[in-house]
Design an enzyme around this catalytic site. Structure first.
Site, short mmCIF file in Angstrom:
data_model
loop_
_atom_site.label_atom_id
_atom_site.label_comp_id
_atom_site.label_asym_id
_atom_site.label_seq_id
_atom_site.Cartn_x
_atom_site.Cartn_y
_atom_site.Cartn_z
N ASP A 1 1.12 59.65 -78.04
CA ASP A 1 2.40 60.35 -77.98
C ASP A 1 2.47 61.32 -79.15
O ASP A 1 1.92 61.06 -80.22
CB ASP A 1 3.55 59.32 -78.09
CG ASP A 1 4.89 59.87 -77.68
OD1 ASP A 1 5.34 60.88 -78.28
OD2 ASP A 1 5.52 59.31 -76.78
N ASP B 1 -0.79 65.63 -78.38
CA ASP B 1 -0.02 66.71 -77.77
C ASP B 1 -0.63 66.96 -76.41
O ASP B 1 -1.74 67.51 -76.31
CB ASP B 1 -0.09 67.96 -78.65
CG ASP B 1 0.64 69.16 -78.04
OD1 ASP B 1 1.11 69.07 -76.89
OD2 ASP B 1 0.72 70.21 -78.71
N VAL B 2 0.05 66.56 -75.35
CA VAL B 2 -0.55 66.62 -74.01
C VAL B 2 -0.76 68.04 -73.52
O VAL B 2 -1.46 68.26 -72.53
CB VAL B 2 0.28 65.83 -72.97
CG1 VAL B 2 0.32 64.35 -73.32
CG2 VAL B 2 1.67 66.41 -72.80
N TYR C 1 12.19 71.05 -64.17
CA TYR C 1 11.83 69.65 -63.98
C TYR C 1 11.43 69.40 -62.53
O TYR C 1 10.41 68.78 -62.24
CB TYR C 1 13.00 68.75 -64.39
CG TYR C 1 12.68 67.28 -64.41
CD1 TYR C 1 11.98 66.73 -65.48
CD2 TYR C 1 13.08 66.44 -63.38
CE1 TYR C 1 11.69 65.37 -65.52
CE2 TYR C 1 12.80 65.08 -63.41
CZ TYR C 1 12.10 64.55 -64.48
OH TYR C 1 11.81 63.20 -64.52
N LYS D 1 7.61 68.28 -61.60
CA LYS D 1 7.39 66.94 -61.05
C LYS D 1 6.91 67.01 -59.59
O LYS D 1 6.17 66.12 -59.14
CB LYS D 1 8.67 66.11 -61.16
CG LYS D 1 9.01 65.71 -62.59
CD LYS D 1 7.91 64.86 -63.22
CE LYS D 1 8.30 64.30 -64.57
NZ LYS D 1 7.24 63.45 -65.16
N THR E 1 16.69 54.83 -70.23
CA THR E 1 15.84 55.29 -71.32
C THR E 1 16.64 56.21 -72.22
O THR E 1 17.71 56.70 -71.83
CB THR E 1 14.63 56.09 -70.78
OG1 THR E 1 15.12 57.29 -70.15
CG2 THR E 1 13.85 55.27 -69.76
#
Length: 244
Positions: free
Chosen positions: A45, A59-60, A151, A155, A186
């Site tokens: 993460d 860092d993706v 988003y 997705k 979350t």
């Protein structure tokens, strides 16, 4: 066995798993669930304290960051059995109010990050002839609500990537599946507009939100040997939202 509390049992015993976005929320639920089931889990993460072993800063959106983390895992453990592309972000602005920078940021984490994860980890899985990749999409990769345009787009792309990779690697022993969470309790959802939360839960047949452990149980199944004939699925964990 409680519905929201993964317990031991070793369904993932001996497996090496890499989970992105594992610092909090759904990612932390998956990290905890995998560990409870016997996996050796590397939590990766951008917020992680990097201990060089089970907690890695990643860092993706950065291919070099991926290469460094994956190389270190392979050097230590020689394989990665399970990859969970969970890292994700969102924004609530409609398209005409969304800046290009914000669009790029969301698509970079959600879509590019998933691509880079698969690109970096698959060569090792191919060499071992096995692997399970679990991409965390969303109910909003399949259905639309007002706003959250980037988003939605990112997705939905995760679902497309999942289908393609499932077909591409099916004969190589690599399974690729997606989980589509609904409203999960979350920090990200706790900080979203309250009227949006009420709308989501009001539209959920079970009439409530879920917990990170609910998603973790689905991920445990897709990572475990019990799902060895399962690939290319889009598994909702949404209290019935997509069944309406």
């Amino acid at each position: 066995m409680g519905a929201t509390e993964p317990v031991g049992g070793g369904r993932l015993s001996g497996k090496v798993a890499l989970v992105t976005g594992g610092h909090q929320g759904i990612g932390k639920g998956i990290v905890d669930g995998f560990r409870d089931q016997g996996a050796l889990v590397v939590c990766a993460d951008v917020q992680c304290e990097d201990d060089g072993e089970t907690s890695r800063r990643l860092d993706v959106t950065d291919e070099e960051s991926w290469n460094a983390v994956v190389s270190s895992i392979l050097e230590r453990h020689r394989r990665i059995d399970v990859l969970v592309n969970n890292a994700g972000i969102g924004a609530y602005a409609p398209l005409h109010e969304l800046t290009r920078e914000e669009w790029d940021r969301i698509v970079g984490v959600n879509q590019l990050g998933t691509y880079l994860g698969i690109k970096t980890v698959v060569p090792s899985m191919l060499s071992h002839g096995l692997g399970s990749i679990i991409n965390i999409s969303s109910i909003f990769g399949s259905r639309a609500v007002a706003g959250i345009a980037a988003y939605h787009a990112s997705k939905a792309a995760v679902i497309g990537i999942t289908r393609n990779a499932a077909v591409t690697y099916a004969t190589a022993g690599i399974r690729v599946n997606a989980i589509l969470p609904g409203w999960i309790d979350t920090p990200a959802h706790q900080n979203q507009p309250k009227d949006l939360t009420r709308q989501f839960i009001g539209d959920t047949p079970m009439g409530r939100g879920g917990q990170p452990a609910d998603v973790a149980w689905a991920a445990v199944y897709l990572a475990a040997d019990e799902s060895q004939y399962v690939t290319g699925v889009e598994l909702p964990v949404d209290g019935g939202y997509l069944a309406r």
